[in-house]
Design a protein around this motif. Structure first.
Motif, PDB file in Angstrom:
ATOM      1  N   LYS A  37       2.678   4.997  -2.481  1.00 30.53           N
ATOM      2  CA  LYS A  37       2.723   4.567  -1.086  1.00 30.53           C
ATOM      3  C   LYS A  37       3.045   3.078  -0.985  1.00 30.53           C
ATOM      4  CE  LYS A  37       0.467   5.198   3.275  1.00 30.53           C
ATOM      5  NZ  LYS A  37      -0.662   5.784   4.001  1.00 30.53           N
ATOM      6  N   ALA A  38       2.462   2.283  -1.893  1.00 34.56           N
ATOM      7  CA  ALA A  38       2.702   0.845  -1.872  1.00 34.56           C
ATOM      8  C   ALA A  38       4.173   0.537  -2.122  1.00 34.56           C
ATOM      9  CB  ALA A  38       1.838   0.159  -2.929  1.00 34.56           C
ATOM     10  N   VAL A  39       4.814   1.311  -2.999  1.00 39.43           N
ATOM     11  CA  VAL A  39       6.191   1.023  -3.375  1.00 39.43           C
ATOM     12  C   VAL A  39       7.181   1.639  -2.383  1.00 39.43           C
ATOM     13  CG1 VAL A  39       7.961   1.397  -5.129  1.00 39.43           C
ATOM     14  CG2 VAL A  39       5.643   0.779  -5.812  1.00 39.43           C
ATOM     15  N   THR A  40       6.983   2.913  -2.045  1.00 43.33           N
ATOM     16  CA  THR A  40       7.990   3.614  -1.241  1.00 43.33           C
ATOM     17  C   THR A  40       7.640   3.668   0.242  1.00 43.33           C
ATOM     18  OG1 THR A  40       6.924   5.769  -1.477  1.00 43.33           O
ATOM     19  CG2 THR A  40       8.471   5.131  -3.200  1.00 43.33           C
ATOM     20  N   GLY A  41       6.370   3.526   0.576  1.00 42.91           N
ATOM     21  CA  GLY A  41       5.972   3.657   1.966  1.00 42.91           C
ATOM     22  C   GLY A  41       5.690   5.091   2.371  1.00 42.91           C
ATOM     23  N   TYR A  42       5.976   6.041   1.460  1.00 40.98           N
ATOM     24  CA  TYR A  42       5.682   7.444   1.768  1.00 40.98           C
ATOM     25  C   TYR A  42       4.315   7.836   1.215  1.00 40.98           C
ATOM     26  CZ  TYR A  42      10.572   8.057   3.087  1.00 40.98           C
ATOM     27  OH  TYR A  42      11.783   7.951   3.697  1.00 40.98           O
ATOM     28  N   ASP A  43       3.651   8.744   1.930  1.00 39.15           N
ATOM     29  CA  ASP A  43       2.401   9.293   1.418  1.00 39.15           C
ATOM     30  C   ASP A  43       2.695  10.164   0.207  1.00 39.15           C
ATOM     31  OD1 ASP A  43       0.557   8.201   3.101  1.00 39.15           O
ATOM     32  OD2 ASP A  43       0.706   9.792   4.596  1.00 39.15           O
ATOM     33  N   CYS A  44       1.849  10.069  -0.825  1.00 42.80           N
ATOM     34  CA  CYS A  44       1.971  11.004  -1.939  1.00 42.80           C
ATOM     35  C   CYS A  44       1.030  12.174  -1.670  1.00 42.80           C
ATOM     36  CB  CYS A  44       1.655  10.317  -3.271  1.00 42.80           C
ATOM     37  SG  CYS A  44      -0.063  10.390  -3.757  1.00 42.80           S
ATOM     38  N   PRO A  45       1.152  13.265  -2.442  1.00 43.27           N
ATOM     39  CA  PRO A  45       0.313  14.441  -2.151  1.00 43.27           C
ATOM     40  C   PRO A  45      -1.179  14.160  -2.261  1.00 43.27           C
ATOM     41  CG  PRO A  45       2.124  15.031  -3.592  1.00 43.27           C
ATOM     42  CD  PRO A  45       2.129  13.538  -3.505  1.00 43.27           C
ATOM     43  N   GLY A  46      -1.545  13.122  -3.025  1.00 45.75           N
ATOM     44  CA  GLY A  46      -2.965  12.854  -3.213  1.00 45.75           C
ATOM     45  C   GLY A  46      -3.529  11.832  -2.252  1.00 45.75           C
ATOM     46  N   CYS A  47      -2.641  11.201  -1.449  1.00 45.65           N
ATOM     47  CA  CYS A  47      -3.111  10.151  -0.548  1.00 45.65           C
ATOM     48  C   CYS A  47      -4.168  10.693   0.405  1.00 45.65           C
ATOM     49  CB  CYS A  47      -1.939   9.572   0.247  1.00 45.65           C
ATOM     50  SG  CYS A  47      -0.965   8.408  -0.716  1.00 45.65           S
ATOM     51  N   GLY A  48      -5.203   9.904   0.599  1.00 42.01           N
ATOM     52  CA  GLY A  48      -6.277  10.323   1.490  1.00 42.01           C
ATOM     53  C   GLY A  48      -7.409  11.003   0.756  1.00 42.01           C
ATOM     54  N   ILE A 118       6.393  17.184   0.845  1.00 40.16           N
ATOM     55  CA  ILE A 118       7.512  17.060   1.781  1.00 40.16           C
ATOM     56  C   ILE A 118       7.019  17.169   3.223  1.00 40.16           C
ATOM     57  CG2 ILE A 118       9.638  18.198   2.567  1.00 40.16           C
ATOM     58  CD1 ILE A 118       9.951  19.074  -0.452  1.00 40.16           C
ATOM     59  N   LEU A 119       6.182  18.185   3.479  1.00 42.85           N
ATOM     60  CA  LEU A 119       5.756  18.442   4.857  1.00 42.85           C
ATOM     61  C   LEU A 119       4.961  17.282   5.436  1.00 42.85           C
ATOM     62  CD1 LEU A 119       4.745  22.211   5.095  1.00 42.85           C
ATOM     63  CD2 LEU A 119       6.707  21.021   6.093  1.00 42.85           C
ATOM     64  N   ARG A 120       4.080  16.692   4.624  1.00 48.02           N
ATOM     65  CA  ARG A 120       3.210  15.657   5.197  1.00 48.02           C
ATOM     66  C   ARG A 120       4.031  14.438   5.593  1.00 48.02           C
ATOM     67  NH1 ARG A 120      -1.178  13.081   1.265  1.00 48.02           N
ATOM     68  NH2 ARG A 120      -1.895  12.468   3.312  1.00 48.02           N
ATOM     69  N   ASN A 121       5.115  14.183   4.861  1.00 49.33           N
ATOM     70  CA  ASN A 121       5.946  13.027   5.212  1.00 49.33           C
ATOM     71  C   ASN A 121       6.903  13.341   6.355  1.00 49.33           C
ATOM     72  OD1 ASN A 121       5.220  10.760   3.409  1.00 49.33           O
ATOM     73  ND2 ASN A 121       5.624  12.288   1.835  1.00 49.33           N
ATOM     74  N   LEU A 122       7.373  14.601   6.426  1.00 49.14           N
ATOM     75  CA  LEU A 122       8.255  14.991   7.517  1.00 49.14           C
ATOM     76  C   LEU A 122       7.507  15.075   8.829  1.00 49.14           C
ATOM     77  CD1 LEU A 122      10.639  17.770   6.121  1.00 49.14           C
ATOM     78  CD2 LEU A 122      11.164  15.417   6.729  1.00 49.14           C
ATOM     79  N   LEU A 123       6.322  15.700   8.774  1.00 47.63           N
ATOM     80  CA  LEU A 123       5.593  15.980  10.009  1.00 47.63           C
ATOM     81  C   LEU A 123       4.490  14.966  10.279  1.00 47.63           C
ATOM     82  CD1 LEU A 123       5.223  19.843   9.520  1.00 47.63           C
ATOM     83  CD2 LEU A 123       7.032  18.597  10.697  1.00 47.63           C
ATOM     84  N   GLY A 124       4.285  14.049   9.317  1.00 44.49           N
ATOM     85  CA  GLY A 124       3.236  13.055   9.515  1.00 44.49           C
ATOM     86  C   GLY A 124       1.847  13.642   9.477  1.00 44.49           C
ATOM     87  N   LEU A 125       1.635  14.664   8.632  1.00 45.85           N
ATOM     88  CA  LEU A 125       0.314  15.293   8.534  1.00 45.85           C
ATOM     89  C   LEU A 125      -0.686  14.368   7.838  1.00 45.85           C
ATOM     90  CD1 LEU A 125       1.342  18.912   7.518  1.00 45.85           C
ATOM     91  CD2 LEU A 125       0.352  18.179   9.676  1.00 45.85           C
TER      92      LEU A 125
END
Lengths: 125, 172
Positions: A37-48, A118-125
């Protein structure tokens, strides 16, 4: 020796649980942050995961699901794996292992893992 | 061809060896062999897949002689059946380190865990096919990737711990 190892595993699990119970990751600087997340800005599957664990340990289950939906899949599976690989012995272990180590489960886990990513980053879950 | 175990002249279990290679290891139609799925040790000449190989060899090497052995030749019972009608003891399945791989995918946020899971999934399949060496290799790969993930996780954890500590000091 095997007995000691089991106690060690149990102790480590309890210790991590205690840390996550006491410290709220949202307010604590030294709780590890996600590199992806720090590098790409995208949530990874384990984030949270840490926030969700903190919420669960304080009984806020809906918050936990909100932080990371995938834990509903990953944590029960991880629990069964720890049981079958580390804590159980003998016949019970062999039976549970046949289930948890079945390749269908492993591949299902991987597919869900990437779908969730993929879904969490597309849909902002 | 599938992997077979066989009992050598000293009745010691050998293998697994690919069925087509058995002859090179001195297996004859009377040698007891076993593979995954067979109920018990059976003379190689009575296993249809292997009998075919022996028949071909016979035709090539000894065309002038009559068949020395057929699939239905009665086998002298040299071996104590009680000892050998159990499937052979393979070494126990190698650890696939799946717990560590799953942990890595949840905690470490790094793709190492995924690679480790893929290898972990292959370990059991290879083992069940009797390919012990390959299973062992997959097991070692799973271990390596899980360790890589764990090291990354610990290093990142330490870095954040010190960042937190520094920020704590700066606020004081």
């Amino acid at each position: 020796m095997i007995r000691n190892k089991r106690w060690l595993i149990a102790a480590v699990i309890v210790a991590i649980g205690l840390l996550l119970f006491i410290f709220d990751p949202v307010q604590t600087q030294w709780s590890p942050k996600c590199v992806v997340k720090a590098v790409t800005g995208y949530d990874c599957p384990g984030c949270g995961f840490q926030r969700a664990a903190h919420a669960v340990l304080h009984g806020r289950f809906m918050d936990a699901v909100h932080y990371n939906l995938f834990l509903l899949v990953a944590l029960p599976y991880l629990f069964l794996l720890v049981l079958s690989d580390w804590l159980l012995r003998g016949k019970a272990q062999a039976q549970l292992k046949r289930f948890t180590h079945h390749r269908y489960w492993i591949w299902t886990y991987l597919v869900l893992f990437f779908t969730w990513w993929i879904l969490r980053n597309l849909l902002g879950l | 061809m599938e992997q077979y175990f066989y009992l050598d002249v000293n009745k010691v279990q050998q293998g697994p060896v690919d069925g087509s290679q058995l002859v090179k290891f001195g297996v004859t139609p009377t040698t007891l062999v076993w593979k995954q799925g067979m109920a018990q040790w059976t003379p190689a000449g009575q296993v249809p897949e292997l009998a075919a190989i022996f028949n071909v060899l016979e035709e090539v090497q000894q065309p002038q002689q009559g068949p020395q052995f057929g699939p239905q030749v009665a086998q002298p019972n040299f071996y104590n059946q009680q000892t050998y009608n159990q499937p052979p003891q393979m070494p126990p399945p190698p650890d696939n380190y799946l717990v560590w791989a799953i942990l890595a995918t949840i905690c470490c946020c790094l793709p190492f865990g995924v690679v480790s899971i893929v290898y972990a999934a292959r370990v059991n399949g290879l083992y069940q096919m009797g390919q012990y060496q390959e299973a062992l290799a997959a097991s070692n790969s799973a271990k390596t990737w899980a360790i890589a993930a764990a090291i990354c996780g610990v290093v990142i954890g330490i870095i954040y711990f010190f960042i937190g500590l520094m920020q704590g000091f700066m606020r004081m």
